[in-house]
Design an enzyme around this catalytic site. Structure first.
Site, short mmCIF file in Angstrom:
data_model
loop_
_atom_site.label_atom_id
_atom_site.label_comp_id
_atom_site.label_asym_id
_atom_site.label_seq_id
_atom_site.Cartn_x
_atom_site.Cartn_y
_atom_site.Cartn_z
N ASP A 34 0.81 -1.22 0.00
CA ASP A 34 0.00 0.00 0.00
C ASP A 34 0.84 1.27 0.00
OD1 ASP A 34 0.96 -0.33 2.56
OD2 ASP A 34 -0.98 -0.70 3.47
N ASN B 121 -7.56 -1.95 14.30
CA ASN B 121 -8.94 -2.27 13.94
C ASN B 121 -9.03 -3.51 13.05
OD1 ASN B 121 -7.92 -1.31 11.56
ND2 ASN B 121 -9.39 0.35 11.29
N GLU C 71 -9.52 -1.48 5.13
CA GLU C 71 -10.18 -1.07 6.37
C GLU C 71 -11.50 -1.84 6.54
OE1 GLU C 71 -8.67 0.71 8.45
OE2 GLU C 71 -8.22 2.74 7.79
N HIS D 171 -7.20 -4.02 10.29
CA HIS D 171 -6.94 -3.84 8.86
C HIS D 171 -5.68 -4.58 8.44
CE1 HIS D 171 -4.68 0.19 9.67
NE2 HIS D 171 -3.78 -0.64 9.20
C1 GLP Z 1 -0.31 0.60 8.49
C2 GLP Z 1 -0.05 -0.30 7.29
C3 GLP Z 1 -0.28 -1.77 7.61
C4 GLP Z 1 0.33 -2.12 8.95
C5 GLP Z 1 -0.35 -1.32 10.02
C6 GLP Z 1 0.18 -1.60 11.42
O1 GLP Z 1 -1.52 1.25 8.49
N1 GLP Z 1 -0.81 0.06 6.16
O2 GLP Z 1 0.24 -2.57 6.56
O3 GLP Z 1 0.17 -3.49 9.20
O4 GLP Z 1 -0.20 0.06 9.76
O5 GLP Z 1 1.31 -0.86 11.67
P1 GLP Z 1 2.25 -1.03 12.92
O6 GLP Z 1 3.14 -2.17 12.62
O7 GLP Z 1 3.01 0.27 13.01
O8 GLP Z 1 1.38 -1.26 14.11
#
Ligand code: GLP
Length: 241
Positions: free
Chosen positions: A67, A134, A141, A136
């Site tokens: 992404d 959440n 989402e 995702h």
């Molecule tokens: C972002 C990314 C995800 C990731 C998530 C969790 O929003 N798009 O791919 O898994 O955050 O991030 P973190 O590892 O900082 O908790």
């Protein structure tokens, strides 16, 4: 889903790196799906160090990132392009890397191009995923329906809040993102779900409570035949190993 509960974050990164090393040994030109966020940082450090020591070879591999924010300049400090360059691509050579382009004029054309590139590469052999608070995955989402291919998503308040820590005060944070779709994630031959920290314990508990919550995108992973959960004890405190 196979579960590997590790003592701490460092061990979890080692365990996830071992899976990627095994994949590259077996298929040097693997198509690898890669994630951003704070969770993969230790894993990418491990990739850089193992690759420097000649223990992992990415030179024939293809990388597809999940992404990117939209819109965002590629050279913005918080773009996922910058993140990947800093943590991995500036240090480890891949045959090709592909990240959805946050500065494309038309996001829908960019998503179609991303789909075509992923299809031409033959789909993902091994995909790294993290999880949002959440539930995702990528930037898919919680929703009532999920596009199968790449698409532009409206980020939820919760995600904007969680990721605001990376943006400067007063800086305009993108409210949209381009993300790989659930169908493309589901088509990966093997998925490594890397989760760390007590802050993720609640969503992990929900994920494993024995129900398919359609408003938790990560629940789709419960139906996939080949997912390895690599998790540290703090994040796994609410589940049976
Ligand atoms: C972002 C990314 C995800 C990731 C998530 C969790 O929003 N798009 O791919 O898994 O955050 O991030 P973190 O590892 O900082 O908790």
């Amino acid at each position: 889903m196979k579960k590997n509960v590790c003592e701490n974050y460092e061990e979890a990164c080692q365990a996830a790196a071992d899976i990627f090393a095994g994949q590259l040994k077996q298929k040097p030109d693997s198509v690898l799906g890669l994630a951003t966020g704070s969770t993969p940082v230790g894993l990418y450090k491990e990739f850089v160090s193992r690759s420097g020591a000649g223990k992992m070879d990415f030179s024939q591999a293809h990388a597809f990132n999940l992404d990117e924010y939209y819109p965002i300049r590629a050279d913005h400090p918080q773009s996922y392009k910058t993140f990947m360059d800093e943590h991995l691509f500036d240090h480890v050579k891949f045959t090709s890397t592909r990240i959805p382009c946050g500065e494309a004029t038309d996001p829908h054309i960019e998503c179609d191009g991303y789909d075509a590139d992923l299809e031409a590469a033959g789909g993902l052999d091994l995909l790294l995923l993290g999880i949002g608070h959440n539930g995702h995955i990528g930037f898919n989402e919680p929703a009532s329906s999920y596009p199968l291919g790449a698409y532009m998503v409206d980020l939820t308040e919760e995600t904007l809040e969680a990721n605001s820590r990376f943006f400067c005060d007063g800086e305009k944070q993108p409210v949209n993102a381009l993300t790989m779709g659930i169908g493309q994630i589901f088509a990966a031959k093997h998925i490594v779900l890397l989760i760390s920290g007590a802050g993720k314990a609640e969503i992990v508990k929900k994920l494993f409570e024995g129900k398919l919550h359609t408003d938790i995108p990560a629940c789709f992973l419960l139906l996939h035949p080949n997912v390895t959960l690599v998790i540290d004890k703090d994040a796994a405190q609410g589940i049976k190993s």
